[in-house]
Enzyme design. Structure first.
Site, PDB file in Angstrom:
ATOM      1  N   SER A 135       8.613 -22.124  53.006  1.00 26.80           N
ATOM      2  CA  SER A 135       8.090 -21.500  54.220  1.00 26.80           C
ATOM      3  C   SER A 135       8.704 -22.202  55.426  1.00 26.80           C
ATOM      4  O   SER A 135       8.629 -23.426  55.549  1.00 26.80           O
ATOM      5  CB  SER A 135       6.564 -21.646  54.209  1.00 26.80           C
ATOM      6  OG  SER A 135       6.023 -21.232  55.437  1.00 26.80           O
ATOM      7  N   LYS A 161      10.778 -17.842  53.316  1.00 26.49           N
ATOM      8  CA  LYS A 161       9.741 -17.150  54.088  1.00 26.49           C
ATOM      9  C   LYS A 161       9.843 -17.610  55.528  1.00 26.49           C
ATOM     10  O   LYS A 161       9.853 -18.814  55.797  1.00 26.49           O
ATOM     11  CB  LYS A 161       8.362 -17.486  53.506  1.00 26.49           C
ATOM     12  CG  LYS A 161       7.176 -17.206  54.425  1.00 26.49           C
ATOM     13  CD  LYS A 161       5.855 -17.354  53.690  1.00 26.49           C
ATOM     14  CE  LYS A 161       4.843 -18.153  54.493  1.00 26.49           C
ATOM     15  NZ  LYS A 161       3.547 -18.289  53.796  1.00 26.49           N
ATOM     16  N   LEU A 162       9.927 -16.649  56.429  1.00 27.77           N
ATOM     17  CA  LEU A 162       9.981 -16.978  57.861  1.00 27.77           C
ATOM     18  C   LEU A 162       8.654 -16.664  58.505  1.00 27.77           C
ATOM     19  O   LEU A 162       8.096 -15.584  58.312  1.00 27.77           O
ATOM     20  CB  LEU A 162      11.056 -16.144  58.573  1.00 27.77           C
ATOM     21  CG  LEU A 162      12.500 -16.302  58.130  1.00 27.77           C
ATOM     22  CD1 LEU A 162      13.402 -15.438  59.027  1.00 27.77           C
ATOM     23  CD2 LEU A 162      12.936 -17.762  58.189  1.00 27.77           C
ATOM     24  N   LYS A 163       8.161 -17.594  59.297  1.00 31.57           N
ATOM     25  CA  LYS A 163       6.993 -17.308  60.126  1.00 31.57           C
ATOM     26  C   LYS A 163       7.482 -16.461  61.284  1.00 31.57           C
ATOM     27  O   LYS A 163       8.533 -16.755  61.869  1.00 31.57           O
ATOM     28  CB  LYS A 163       6.388 -18.608  60.646  1.00 31.57           C
ATOM     29  CG  LYS A 163       5.829 -19.505  59.540  1.00 31.57           C
ATOM     30  CD  LYS A 163       4.463 -19.034  59.092  1.00 31.57           C
ATOM     31  CE  LYS A 163       3.850 -20.033  58.123  1.00 31.57           C
ATOM     32  NZ  LYS A 163       2.436 -19.812  57.916  1.00 31.57           N
ATOM     33  N   ASP A 188       5.865 -14.023  57.358  1.00 30.44           N
ATOM     34  CA  ASP A 188       4.427 -14.308  57.453  1.00 30.44           C
ATOM     35  C   ASP A 188       4.035 -14.343  58.928  1.00 30.44           C
ATOM     36  O   ASP A 188       4.572 -15.146  59.689  1.00 30.44           O
ATOM     37  CB  ASP A 188       4.122 -15.657  56.793  1.00 30.44           C
ATOM     38  CG  ASP A 188       2.640 -15.993  56.756  1.00 30.44           C
ATOM     39  OD1 ASP A 188       1.820 -15.186  57.257  1.00 30.44           O
ATOM     40  OD2 ASP A 188       2.291 -17.067  56.212  1.00 30.44           O
ATOM     41  N   ASN A 190       0.743 -14.647  60.086  1.00 32.20           N
ATOM     42  CA  ASN A 190      -0.496 -15.391  60.378  1.00 32.20           C
ATOM     43  C   ASN A 190      -1.342 -14.727  61.467  1.00 32.20           C
ATOM     44  O   ASN A 190      -1.764 -15.387  62.420  1.00 32.20           O
ATOM     45  CB  ASN A 190      -0.197 -16.846  60.757  1.00 32.20           C
ATOM     46  CG  ASN A 190       0.251 -17.681  59.567  1.00 32.20           C
ATOM     47  OD1 ASN A 190       1.391 -18.123  59.502  1.00 32.20           O
ATOM     48  ND2 ASN A 190      -0.643 -17.873  58.586  1.00 32.20           N
ATOM     49  N   GLU A 213       3.464 -10.703  55.339  1.00 35.79           N
ATOM     50  CA  GLU A 213       2.182 -11.354  55.060  1.00 35.79           C
ATOM     51  C   GLU A 213       1.297 -11.369  56.310  1.00 35.79           C
ATOM     52  O   GLU A 213       1.740 -11.758  57.388  1.00 35.79           O
ATOM     53  CB  GLU A 213       2.507 -12.788  54.595  1.00 35.79           C
ATOM     54  CG  GLU A 213       1.342 -13.646  54.161  1.00 35.79           C
ATOM     55  CD  GLU A 213       1.818 -15.033  53.682  1.00 35.79           C
ATOM     56  OE1 GLU A 213       3.028 -15.221  53.450  1.00 35.79           O
ATOM     57  OE2 GLU A 213       0.966 -15.927  53.552  1.00 35.79           O
ATOM     58  N   ASP A 238      -3.085 -12.754  53.043  1.00 34.98           N
ATOM     59  CA  ASP A 238      -3.318 -14.183  52.814  1.00 34.98           C
ATOM     60  C   ASP A 238      -4.731 -14.478  53.335  1.00 34.98           C
ATOM     61  O   ASP A 238      -5.708 -14.427  52.570  1.00 34.98           O
ATOM     62  CB  ASP A 238      -2.233 -14.994  53.539  1.00 34.98           C
ATOM     63  CG  ASP A 238      -2.477 -16.501  53.566  1.00 34.98           C
ATOM     64  OD1 ASP A 238      -3.491 -16.952  53.037  1.00 34.98           O
ATOM     65  OD2 ASP A 238      -1.648 -17.247  54.141  1.00 34.98           O
ATOM     66  N   LYS A 262      -4.317 -18.678  47.423  1.00 41.02           N
ATOM     67  CA  LYS A 262      -4.412 -20.097  47.771  1.00 41.02           C
ATOM     68  C   LYS A 262      -5.761 -20.570  47.278  1.00 41.02           C
ATOM     69  O   LYS A 262      -6.806 -20.122  47.780  1.00 41.02           O
ATOM     70  CB  LYS A 262      -4.369 -20.282  49.294  1.00 41.02           C
ATOM     71  CG  LYS A 262      -3.002 -20.095  49.913  1.00 41.02           C
ATOM     72  CD  LYS A 262      -3.070 -20.320  51.410  1.00 41.02           C
ATOM     73  CE  LYS A 262      -1.725 -20.060  52.053  1.00 41.02           C
ATOM     74  NZ  LYS A 262      -1.839 -19.999  53.530  1.00 41.02           N
ATOM     75  N   GLY A 290       0.781 -21.944  49.986  1.00 43.40           N
ATOM     76  CA  GLY A 290       0.748 -23.400  50.137  1.00 43.40           C
ATOM     77  C   GLY A 290       0.038 -23.781  51.411  1.00 43.40           C
ATOM     78  O   GLY A 290      -0.058 -22.981  52.348  1.00 43.40           O
TER      79      GLY A 290
HETATM   80  O1  OSB Z   1       0.039 -18.941  56.223  1.00 48.05           O
HETATM   81  O2  OSB Z   1       0.923 -19.561  54.406  1.00 48.05           O
HETATM   82  C1  OSB Z   1       0.438 -19.850  55.500  1.00 48.05           C
HETATM   83  C2  OSB Z   1       0.693 -23.618  56.027  1.00 48.05           C
HETATM   84  C3  OSB Z   1      -0.531 -23.884  56.596  1.00 48.05           C
HETATM   85  C4  OSB Z   1      -1.388 -22.850  56.850  1.00 48.05           C
HETATM   86  C5  OSB Z   1      -1.031 -21.534  56.512  1.00 48.05           C
HETATM   87  C6  OSB Z   1       0.186 -21.269  55.921  1.00 48.05           C
HETATM   88  C7  OSB Z   1       1.074 -22.330  55.705  1.00 48.05           C
HETATM   89  C8  OSB Z   1       2.405 -22.155  55.166  1.00 48.05           C
HETATM   90  C9  OSB Z   1       3.085 -23.363  54.573  1.00 48.05           C
HETATM   91  O3  OSB Z   1       3.034 -21.115  55.210  1.00 48.05           O
HETATM   92  C10 OSB Z   1       3.223 -23.217  53.114  1.00 48.05           C
HETATM   93  C11 OSB Z   1       3.590 -24.517  52.453  1.00 48.05           C
HETATM   94  O4  OSB Z   1       4.776 -24.787  52.330  1.00 48.05           O
HETATM   95  O5  OSB Z   1       2.679 -25.268  52.023  1.00 48.05           O
HETATM   96 MG    MG Z   2       0.279 -17.099  55.140  1.00 54.67          MG
END
Ligand code: OSB
Ligand code: MG
Length: 369
Positions: A135, A161-163, A188, A190, A213, A238, A262, A290
């Protein structure tokens, strides 16, 4: 087992790359650890909550409070604690799934160590290694992003995976897609978007993404169903998925065709397996998310990701993606895979000298009265 003692440790682990939150950049991962002792064995669990309540309403200090005030007393009052029985033991506390999951992990670890069983065996793993993705956070600029992605491709990660967020989506996705060719890519959000962005998000379709995501707020299942109807890229939830029932409902309403599991978010590994089973029965692939876990949670996540329904690479990256030094023996990528630990319990050993070195407060110790 009869739990004799519970210790809570809070540590600050230096991160190799700062982590962006809505409260600012974090250069350390604050981790709450639970260490339970009983019947001559012990077990460790870690809390996935962040320092600040920006991924979910839970956060480290809040989890510590719930654990100390309500969950530990229940554990110490019970004459016989089993991981399977924790749901009922903690039923008086509504929500607080990350807090509950912390103790569940520690109890499971202890229980499995007492019988010489591994997490993988207990959860139903069918593979001895898992395919790993990585990520990538929002970068200050495209060049920095491409450099970071290059490093991960070089390291062998099998999916990027790109935020994304408004203002940081089409261009980074286009540039990374161009850079990595056909390597699997997903995004992702968020919860950064609203229904006003549907036409904009549809433009992601041309980049052949595995999935998008959580574009919208956690509570809005209906909005995700609307988007899923108008976009070719599969929608994956998620934050919204906090239980088996919600997972089934979101799938049936067409809001998610792939599920990010998760364990911390859903209350623990046993609920995570239950969501996996439900998704499998509905033919919905899952993958393991993660939360910047230490080697403790990472070991358990890798065991979970070895279950048959985990069809996509997880955010189960190597220790070096996060930490120069991990709390356990490090997880090292081999050809894009991590090996599922085979020893009793989590299969890893906690380096207690590091728990002491990185402590940010005195440990809290609770014993039977
Ligand atoms: O949205 O998946 C998420 C980390 C913290 C909170 C939310 C997310 C994440 C990650 C990191 O995307 C994933 C990792 O490498 O642990
Ligand atoms: Mg996520």
């Amino acid at each position: 087992m009869r739990i004799e003692r519970v210790e809570l440790h809070t540590i600050g682990m230096p991160l190799v790359r700062p982590f962006e939150t809505s409260f600012g950049r974090q250069t350390e991962r604050d981790v709450l650890l639970a260490h339970v002792v009983g019947d001559g064995v012990d077990g460790w669990g870690e809390c996935v909550a962040g320092t600040t309540p920006d991924y979910s309403s839970e956060y480290v200090a809040g989890c510590a409070a719930i654990i100390e005030r309500f969950l530990v007393p229940a554990l110490l009052a019970a004459s016989d604690v089993t991981a399977d029985g924790l749901d009922e033991l903690f039923a008086g506390v509504i929500g607080h799934r990350m807090a509950k999951a912390t103790l569940e992990a520690a109890v499971l670890d202890a229980e499995l160590r007492s019988t010489g069983t591994s997490f993988g065996e207990r959860l139903g793993a069918v593979r001895d290694r898992v395919e790993c993705g990585v990520s990538v956070g929002i970068s200050p600029d495209i060049e920095t992003l491409l450099e970071e992605v290059d490093g991960y491709v070089e390291a062998g990660y099998r999916r990027i995976k790109l935020k994304i967020k408004p203002g940081w989506d089409l261009e980074p996705v286009a540039r990374v897609r161009e850079r990595i060719g056909t390597l699997p890519l997903q995004v992702d959000a968020n919860t950064a978007y609203t229904l006003d962005h549907v036409d904009h998000l549809r433009r992601l379709d041309e980049y052949g993404l595995l999935l998008i995501e959580q574009p919208f707020v956690e509570e809005d299942i209906a909005a995700h169903a609307l988007l899923a109807d108008s976009i070719d890229t599969p929608v994956c939830l998620d934050e919204s998925i906090t239980s088996t029932g919600i997972a089934i409902d979101a799938i049936q309403r067409g809001a998610t065709s792939i599920v990010n599991i998760k364990p911390g978010r859903v209350g623990g590994y046993l609920e995570a397996v239950s969501i996996h089973d439900a998704c499998r029965a509905l033919d919905v692939p899952v993958w393991c998310g993660g939360m910047l876990e230490t080697g403790i949670g990472r070991a358990m996540n890798i065991a979970l990701a070895a279950l048959p329904g985990f069809a996509l690479p997880g955010d189960t990256s190597a220790s070096s993606r996060y930490f120069a030094e991990d709390l356990t023996e490090p997880f090292v990528l081999d050809d894009g895979y991590l090996a599922v630990p085979t020893g009793p319990g989590s299969g890893v050993t906690v380096r207690t000298e590091l728990v002491e070195r990185w402590a940010v407060a005195e440990p809290r110790v609770f014993t039977r009265s």
